[in-house]
Design an enzyme around this catalytic site. Structure first.
Site, PDB file in Angstrom:
ATOM      1  N   LEU A  44       0.694  -5.036  12.874  1.00 34.57           N
ATOM      2  CA  LEU A  44       1.308  -3.715  12.794  1.00 34.57           C
ATOM      3  C   LEU A  44       0.246  -2.735  12.293  1.00 34.57           C
ATOM      4  CD1 LEU A  44       4.732  -4.712  11.203  1.00 34.57           C
ATOM      5  CD2 LEU A  44       4.231  -4.282  13.614  1.00 34.57           C
ATOM      6  N   SER A  45       0.559  -1.453  12.335  1.00 31.98           N
ATOM      7  CA  SER A  45      -0.448  -0.481  11.904  1.00 31.98           C
ATOM      8  C   SER A  45      -0.861  -0.717  10.462  1.00 31.98           C
ATOM      9  CB  SER A  45       0.065   0.951  12.090  1.00 31.98           C
ATOM     10  OG  SER A  45       1.244   1.174  11.351  1.00 31.98           O
ATOM     11  N   GLU A  46       0.105  -1.143   9.613  1.00 30.25           N
ATOM     12  CA  GLU A  46      -0.236  -1.479   8.228  1.00 30.25           C
ATOM     13  C   GLU A  46       0.682  -2.563   7.690  1.00 30.25           C
ATOM     14  OE1 GLU A  46      -1.960   2.910   7.597  1.00 30.25           O
ATOM     15  OE2 GLU A  46       0.150   2.418   7.771  1.00 30.25           O
ATOM     16  N   THR A  47       0.131  -3.336   6.773  1.00 25.98           N
ATOM     17  CA  THR A  47       0.876  -4.326   5.992  1.00 25.98           C
ATOM     18  C   THR A  47       0.604  -4.026   4.529  1.00 25.98           C
ATOM     19  OG1 THR A  47       0.707  -6.033   7.700  1.00 25.98           O
ATOM     20  CG2 THR A  47       1.112  -6.782   5.451  1.00 25.98           C
ATOM     21  N   HIS A  76       2.982   5.747   5.027  1.00 32.45           N
ATOM     22  CA  HIS A  76       4.173   4.973   5.389  1.00 32.45           C
ATOM     23  C   HIS A  76       4.257   3.659   4.614  1.00 32.45           C
ATOM     24  CE1 HIS A  76       2.672   2.024   8.469  1.00 32.45           C
ATOM     25  NE2 HIS A  76       3.918   1.625   8.588  1.00 32.45           N
TER      26      HIS A  76
END
Length: 305
Positions: A44-47, A76
């Site tokens: 995903l874009s970030e974890t 986010h």
């Protein structure tokens, strides 16, 4: 050791919209290399990894990873982590609750407010840990237009021109003529990597913005491309909205007082997101700023690593 995780859609009240975020709870004992590998696995874009805080008065320590590297701050994951921590502590609220948290991030402590409401998506907003600053860069409008497959006349509106800003993560702010220009962008990562400046140890991402939006309540419409972060396109980028606040105040010359704004992003991806930006202006400068949005859980499970 099994560790709980959850997937939240952030900057949206609806599931399967907004920006998906992986939240890993009780991340103590995970090496940095393991965190990076897990972020690549989620893809995903970030974890975000939630750890015990260094200061007992704070709520948690956060470490944030894209599939490519760690970030000192991101919007986010901050909103999503604040919501996840609150929901894990209070579960399904029987009545409305308002909570304050202090989250330790590499950029510094971040103060967040969370509102839980029965039967509704939880809302969180945070104070910007850093005010936006304008960075120096030579930006060629023709090169930018070529990287976006646009005409030079579609780059810029009113007195807004491409500029370079950071509120913890650097972005080239690219104003576009209108929503139609934003929709027609064909982003070329190779051309962008050739022209994009470096700052704070990383290649600047592209944040495209114009006035208005598909949603009639939106003040700005945006898209974000970040080949240096391992992202093709991001459906919602709080750290970019934080940087954008500097460009908005600089080019628009906001009058002193409070300015609420709604930024829509992710429309072209089919994942509409809504970022709430609040600016307080004093003597022509940003005195304080907040970013907020809703988040809703869509999945949960256990990591067996």
């Amino acid at each position: 050791m099994a560790r709980r995780y959850a997937i939240y859609d952030v900057f949206t009240e609806k599931r399967l919209a907004g920006n998906p975020l992986a939240v890993v709870f009780e991340a103590e004992g995970l090496a940095e290399e393991a965190m990076q590998a897990i972020a690549q696995e989620f893809n995903l874009s970030e974890t975000v990894f939630i750890l015990r805080p260094g200061n007992a008065a704070h709520s948690a320590r956060l470490r944030i990873f894209t599939p490519a590297h760690e970030l000192p701050f991101a919007g986010h994951p901050t909103v999503g982590a604040a919501v996840a921590i609150a929901e894990a502590a209070y579960g399904e609220a029987n009545s409305a609750l308002e909570l304050m948290q202090v989250l330790e991030e590499s950029v510094g402590p971040v103060r967040a407010a969370v509102r839980l409401k029965p039967g509704a998506a939880t809302f969180a907003e945070f104070d910007l840990p850093r005010k936006p600053i304008r960075l120096h860069a030579q930006l060629d409008r023709q090169e930018i237009a070529d990287a976006l497959a646009l005409k030079t006349t579609q780059v810029g509106f009113e007195n807004h021109v491409p500029s370079f800003w950071s509120a913890g993560v650097p972005f080239v702010m690219v104003p576009l003529h209108d929503v139609g220009a934003a929709a027609s962008v064909e982003f070329d990562p190779q051309r962008w990597e050739h022209l994009a400046p470096l700052a704070e140890g990383r290649l600047a991402a592209a944040y495209l913005y114009c006035r208005g939006g598909i949603n009639h309540t939106a003040r700005f419409h945006a898209r974000m491309f970040a080949p240096g972060m391992g992202l093709v396109e991001d459906p919602a980028t709080g750290s970019a909205a934080a940087a954008l606040s500097g460009a908005i105040n600089f080019f628009d010359g906001l009058v002193d007082g409070h300015h609420p704004m709604l930024i829509e992003q992710g429309v072209e991806m089919g994942r509409p997101s809504f970022i709430h930006l609040h600016l307080d202006i004093a003597e022509g400068k940003i005195a304080s700023a907040r970013i907020g949005g809703h988040a809703t859980k869509v999945a949960e499970g256990e990591l067996t690593v």
